[in-house]
Write an enzyme that holds these catalytic residues in place. Structure first.
Site, PDB file in Angstrom:
ATOM      1  N   GLY A  47       0.810  -1.214   0.000  1.00 35.38           N
ATOM      2  CA  GLY A  47       0.000   0.000   0.000  1.00 35.38           C
ATOM      3  C   GLY A  47       0.839   1.258   0.000  1.00 35.38           C
ATOM      4  O   GLY A  47       0.570   2.206  -0.753  1.00 35.38           O
ATOM      5  N   THR A  52     -12.270   6.244   7.676  1.00 32.06           N
ATOM      6  CA  THR A  52     -11.728   7.590   7.840  1.00 32.06           C
ATOM      7  C   THR A  52     -10.285   7.530   8.331  1.00 32.06           C
ATOM      8  O   THR A  52      -9.444   8.340   7.917  1.00 32.06           O
ATOM      9  CB  THR A  52     -12.601   8.380   8.826  1.00 32.06           C
ATOM     10  OG1 THR A  52     -13.922   8.495   8.279  1.00 32.06           O
ATOM     11  CG2 THR A  52     -12.040   9.772   9.068  1.00 32.06           C
ATOM     12  N   GLU A  96     -13.331   8.001  -0.534  1.00 35.00           N
ATOM     13  CA  GLU A  96     -14.698   7.637  -0.148  1.00 35.00           C
ATOM     14  C   GLU A  96     -14.558   6.875   1.158  1.00 35.00           C
ATOM     15  O   GLU A  96     -14.198   5.701   1.171  1.00 35.00           O
ATOM     16  CB  GLU A  96     -15.357   6.802  -1.235  1.00 35.00           C
ATOM     17  CG  GLU A  96     -16.878   6.787  -1.134  1.00 35.00           C
ATOM     18  CD  GLU A  96     -17.376   5.835  -0.073  1.00 35.00           C
ATOM     19  OE1 GLU A  96     -17.772   6.318   1.022  1.00 35.00           O
ATOM     20  OE2 GLU A  96     -17.347   4.624  -0.297  1.00 35.00           O
ATOM     21  N   CYS A 107     -20.993   1.309   3.641  1.00 32.93           N
ATOM     22  CA  CYS A 107     -20.671   2.683   4.043  1.00 32.93           C
ATOM     23  C   CYS A 107     -21.933   3.522   4.107  1.00 32.93           C
ATOM     24  O   CYS A 107     -21.984   4.541   4.800  1.00 32.93           O
ATOM     25  CB  CYS A 107     -19.645   3.300   3.106  1.00 32.93           C
ATOM     26  SG  CYS A 107     -20.087   3.180   1.364  1.00 32.93           S
ATOM     27  N   THR A 108     -22.992   3.093   3.385  1.00 30.23           N
ATOM     28  CA  THR A 108     -24.263   3.830   3.402  1.00 30.23           C
ATOM     29  C   THR A 108     -25.280   3.219   4.364  1.00 30.23           C
ATOM     30  O   THR A 108     -26.452   3.613   4.362  1.00 30.23           O
ATOM     31  CB  THR A 108     -24.874   3.858   1.993  1.00 30.23           C
ATOM     32  OG1 THR A 108     -24.965   2.506   1.497  1.00 30.23           O
ATOM     33  CG2 THR A 108     -24.048   4.710   1.049  1.00 30.23           C
ATOM     34  N   GLY A 162     -28.217   1.891  -1.370  1.00 29.02           N
ATOM     35  CA  GLY A 162     -28.779   1.504  -2.657  1.00 29.02           C
ATOM     36  C   GLY A 162     -28.673   2.584  -3.710  1.00 29.02           C
ATOM     37  O   GLY A 162     -29.628   2.852  -4.446  1.00 29.02           O
TER      38      GLY A 162
END
Length: 518
Positions: A228, A246, A266, A300-301, A468
């Protein structure tokens, strides 16, 4: 020890998917402590091991992608779109096999795994159309005999770092757009879901070869020590698009910025839905349950905070509790199961810790929160353990510290409100700013929630839940969610560089702003 009867069926499903997708296991299989274990959260057991890339491997992949970029940027955009069209065809052809791998690695129930595979197909269709719409601008010049225009050009190598919960869809969002924009891609998937990445990488390379293009246009690196960091630090990587926590974003953004690279982030989401007095409670009930419990709370939603008007809270909450009690938890491959496993032990421990803190802060667990029994046959053979949990609803006395934290597990905190301004303030009272919703039949309430002084999130919905999202709209959020946008709308601009060009077709040399240098 008697062999777990489900383990052979999982291995059989894996073998069938790998065969259909033409994955050469010999080219990817690894051995030893430095290899990458492919585990399934269904049992917690290990399925196989893959070779892992170190920093040197990443550098080689970036070099190959950079060399490929020098030729790929010259390919006309519609011809680049033909590659993405072919990728979409292959994804459609192998949708069921890809969904099986998503379920095996991420633990999603079959319908959600198929939905994720469909999301890749949808974004390919979007990107194919986009390949003929990378529009610039013609701008009126203040100088006679001059033309002023704005054009867009390929950016370079794009590094994509994806998370386990959407192991392939987010890659497709980034990669389909990056390819039609003329970029090459180096993909580092989550260490928890490497096999789905191997499958998609293979399909994209087939699409490149089928259309007569260089397969090195797409590179895959499976994370080993330093992988990474090598991707973040390489100056040949023009853009790093990273999806994750985060905490991860705090490491990625300054590291990439230190070399003046670009980042598209994101990150976390601590999403809320407001249920107003005029809401259709039947509609709200269905929207809330899927948004809060779907994917075992690992989106995440995911809906994590429910802000209900005091006039309807006592009616809605018991109905939610009853719906939660009817949720079928178990093997995600089994018909009728709605909630599969958490990804690993750490996720379970995070959930248990958050529930303990919520109760310490005055919250009351109304339903769920306990570890569910291991489904029949879902115990691992040898090392490994699965973590199935009952989605929890917690009634909170107010917006306490734990409510402001994102816990990546199925916990729904319920709060009451009296006035809409109070509900909006509660919605906005977290560091994250990804998704939000309001259930209301009052157009004034809806428009207030969507206004500049309403929800501060990147996504604001009316009469649907927080999860969604469709690929046509730009996806992303504000504040600690990172500010990036992926997928639809004009998010393609993140993958290109802008050039403002002035052409003097006169015989004079007037300067801008009337400057006289004669």
């Amino acid at each position: 020890m008697t062999e777990n009867p489900i383990q052979p069926s999982l291995r059989r499903l894996l073998a069938e998917a790998l065969a259909e997708l033409r994955i050469d296991q010999g080219a990817w299989t690894g051995e030893g402590p430095d290899s990458l274990a492919v585990r399934t959260p269904i049992t917690g057991g290990e399925l196989l091991r893959l070779k892992a890339d170190d920093g040197q491997g990443v550098a080689a992949s970036v070099a190959a992608a950079h060399t490929a970029f020098l030729a790929w940027r010259e390919v006309p955009a519609p011809a680049r779109g033909a590659v993405v069209r072919r990728l979409g065809e292959l994804l459609r052809e192998h949708k069921t096999a890809l969904a099986a791998l998503v379920t095996l690695e991420a633990g999603k129930i079959t319908t959600e795994a198929l939905g994720e595979a469909q999301e890749m197909i949808d974004v390919c269709e979007f990107a194919v159309g986009l390949s003929r719409q990378l529009y610039g601008k013609t701008i009126a010049s203040e100088r006679p005999g001059h033309a002023l225009r704005e054009t867009w050009h390929p950016l370079g190598v794009v590094g994509v770092i994806s998370a386990f919960n959407f192991p392939v869809a987010v890659w497709a969002w980034n990669t389909a757009l990056a390819l039609v924009c003329g970029d090459t891609v180096v993909w580092k998937p989550s260490e928890l879901t490497p096999l789905t990445a191997v499958a998609c990488h293979g399909l994209l390379r087939r699409a490149l070869e089928d259309t007569g293009n260089d397969p090195n246009t797409h590179q895959l690196v499976l994370g080993g020590p330093g992988a990474g960091e090598a991707l973040l630090d390489d100056p040949r990587v023009a853009l790093v698009s990273a999806t994750g926590s985060t905490r991860m974003g705090r490491e990625v953004a300054p590291r990439v910025a230190a070399r003046f690279g670009r980042s598209l982030l994101e990150l976390g989401g601590n999403n809320a839905a407001v249920v107003a007095p005029s809401a259709d409670l039947d509609l709200a009930l269905r929207g809330v349950v899927f948004a809060a419990a779907g994917t075992a709370g690992q989106r995440c939603t995911t809906l994590r905070r429910l802000i209900v008007h005091e006039s309807v809270v006592e009616e809605l909450v018991p109905r939610l509790v009853s719906a939660y009690q009817g949720l079928r938890i178990g093997n995600p491959l089994s018909e009728g199961v709605l909630v599969g496993p958490l990804i690993h032990r750490g996720a379970y421990e995070g959930m248990a810790k958050a529930l303990e803190q919520a109760q310490h802060e005055g919250g009351k667990v109304l339903v769920g929160g306990e570890r569910a029994p291991t489904p029949p046959g879902c115990a691992a053979d040898g090392p490994g353990e699965s973590y199935y949990v009952s989605p929890a609803i917690v009634r909170m006395p107010g917006h306490t510290a734990v409510v402001a934290q994102e816990t990546f597990a199925p916990i729904l905190y319920v709060l009451a409100y009296a006035e809409l301004d109070e509900a909006i303030a509660l919605n906005n009272a977290v560091p994250q700013g990804l998704s939000s919703a309001i259930f209301t039949n009052d157009v004034r309430e809806a428009e207030r929630f969507l206004s500049a002084s309403g929800s501060d999130c990147g996504i604001a919905n009316v009469n649907i839940g927080t999860s969604g999202a469709e690929i046509g709209g730009a996806f992303g959020g504000e504040k600690e969610t990172g500010g990036g946008r992926e997928s639809g709308s004009d998010s393609w601009k993140a993958y290109m560089r802008r050039c403002t060009a002035t052409v003097n077709y006169s015989a004079e040399l007037p300067l801008a702003q009337g400057v006289d240098f004669s």
